[in-house]
Design an enzyme around this catalytic site. Structure first.
Site, PDB file in Angstrom:
ATOM      1  N   ASN A  85      -6.397  10.001  -1.200  1.00 41.87           N
ATOM      2  CA  ASN A  85      -6.991   9.782  -2.709  1.00 41.87           C
ATOM      3  C   ASN A  85      -8.467   9.582  -2.471  1.00 41.87           C
ATOM      4  O   ASN A  85      -9.103   8.680  -1.723  1.00 41.87           O
ATOM      5  CB  ASN A  85      -6.491   8.393  -3.143  1.00 41.87           C
ATOM      6  CG  ASN A  85      -6.987   7.996  -4.419  1.00 41.87           C
ATOM      7  OD1 ASN A  85      -8.046   8.206  -4.616  1.00 41.87           O
ATOM      8  ND2 ASN A  85      -6.131   7.420  -5.285  1.00 41.87           N
ATOM      9  N   ASP A 139      -2.247   0.195   0.318  1.00 46.88           N
ATOM     10  CA  ASP A 139      -1.216   0.501  -0.802  1.00 46.88           C
ATOM     11  C   ASP A 139      -1.854  -0.518  -1.825  1.00 46.88           C
ATOM     12  O   ASP A 139      -1.882  -1.816  -1.636  1.00 46.88           O
ATOM     13  CB  ASP A 139       0.231   0.347  -0.442  1.00 46.88           C
ATOM     14  CG  ASP A 139       1.140   1.015  -1.541  1.00 46.88           C
ATOM     15  OD1 ASP A 139       0.766   2.084  -1.420  1.00 46.88           O
ATOM     16  OD2 ASP A 139       1.835   0.241  -2.161  1.00 46.88           O
TER      17      ASP A 139
HETATM   18  P1  IMP Z   1      -1.172   4.136  -3.896  1.00 46.76           P
HETATM   19  O1  IMP Z   1      -1.823   2.942  -3.359  1.00 46.76           O
HETATM   20  O2  IMP Z   1      -1.512   5.296  -3.287  1.00 46.76           O
HETATM   21  O3  IMP Z   1       0.290   3.760  -4.192  1.00 46.76           O
HETATM   22  O4  IMP Z   1      -1.852   4.234  -5.581  1.00 46.76           O
HETATM   23  C1  IMP Z   1      -2.045   3.125  -6.260  1.00 46.76           C
HETATM   24  C2  IMP Z   1      -2.442   3.470  -7.712  1.00 46.76           C
HETATM   25  O5  IMP Z   1      -2.614   2.094  -8.408  1.00 46.76           O
HETATM   26  C3  IMP Z   1      -3.597   4.292  -7.941  1.00 46.76           C
HETATM   27  O6  IMP Z   1      -3.142   5.798  -7.948  1.00 46.76           O
HETATM   28  C4  IMP Z   1      -4.260   3.806  -9.032  1.00 46.76           C
HETATM   29  O7  IMP Z   1      -3.422   4.430 -10.117  1.00 46.76           O
HETATM   30  C5  IMP Z   1      -3.937   2.352  -9.059  1.00 46.76           C
HETATM   31  N1  IMP Z   1      -5.032   1.704  -8.461  1.00 46.76           N
HETATM   32  C6  IMP Z   1      -5.061   1.201  -7.304  1.00 46.76           C
HETATM   33  N2  IMP Z   1      -6.389   0.469  -6.980  1.00 46.76           N
HETATM   34  C7  IMP Z   1      -7.122   0.981  -8.131  1.00 46.76           C
HETATM   35  C8  IMP Z   1      -8.462   0.709  -8.717  1.00 46.76           C
HETATM   36  O8  IMP Z   1      -9.344   0.414  -7.922  1.00 46.76           O
HETATM   37  N3  IMP Z   1      -8.816   1.354  -9.943  1.00 46.76           N
HETATM   38  C9  IMP Z   1      -7.721   1.842 -10.682  1.00 46.76           C
HETATM   39  N4  IMP Z   1      -6.504   2.184 -10.340  1.00 46.76           N
HETATM   40  C10 IMP Z   1      -6.147   1.764  -9.135  1.00 46.76           C
END
Ligand code: IMP
Length: 203
Positions: free
Chosen positions: A12, A72
């Protein structure tokens, strides 16, 4: 062996940008999976932020043989009993992008009154370094409290930032600068705690 190179174990780009900013003061070379031609997508099968961060950090450290730091994260909405939580990136299914997930959350929250719109971002960071004995992974956590706004505002940040209203700023996170976000964000808090651990390992 001192830690001089660290893999930011995330595909990401928004998160990578934030980590690079938050660790810029450390004497550590930060590399991304892309920088080392590592194409790895880890199934996030855990029920908790910690379990999923561990899965990602372990898989990326194993594949790269570099110390790897994974996060995560997600948004928990009280009125939805903590949803979307660990499923934040997949809320609404694979077909939705960030903007689609934001609209879905706004629709789910449409009838919820102001005093019941509390939410929070949470993150767990896990560092896996094979130079350390097995079972000695480091982890840190961060939380950021907010309120789900009634409409989007702002273009900074990513994900749910356009509807994540921070009372102390009187703005959504998408309406504040990256420095302001880092000062209060879940990732900022967890990264500063992790930076202290990393600093002890660079000597
Ligand atoms: P993962 O950690 O890859 O499972 O993704 C976590 C998801 O939570 C992200 O794709 C966002 O949709 C959301 N998220 C996590 N941190 C943030 C942030 O700092 N701003 C906005 N959305 C967030």
């Amino acid at each position: 062996m001192p830690l001089s190179k660290l893999l930011i174990a995330s595909n990401n780009n928004h998160k990578v940008t934030e980590f690079k900013r938050l660790f810029a003061h450390l004497p550590i070379e930060l590399v991304t999976p892309n920088d080392i031609n590592l194409n790895l997508d880890v199934d996030e099968t855990g029920d908790t932020f910690e379990a999923n961060a561990q899965l990602k950090a372990r898989a990326f450290a194993e594949a790269s043989r570099l110390p790897a730091l994974a996060d995560d994260s997600g948004i928990e909405v009280d009125a939805l009993n903590g949803r979307p939580g660990v499923l934040s990136a997949r809320y609404g299914g694979e077909g939705l992008d960030d903007a689609g997930r934001v609209q879905l959350l706004l629709r789910e929250m449409a009838a919820v009154p102001d005093d019941q719109r509390a939410c929070r971002y949470r993150v767990v960071l896990v560092l896996v370094d094979h130079a350390k004995p097995a079972g000695t992974e480091d982890s840190t956590e961060g939380r950021c409290e907010g309120v789900v706004a009634h409409a989007t505002s702002g273009t900074n940040g990513f994900g749910y930032d356009p509807i994540f209203y921070v009372p102390a700023f009187g703005k959504t996170i998408a309406d504040v600068t990256s420095d302001q976000k880092d000062s209060i964000s879940h990732r900022g808090i967890a990264a500063r705690a992790m930076a202290e651990i990393l600093a002890t390992r660079t000597a």
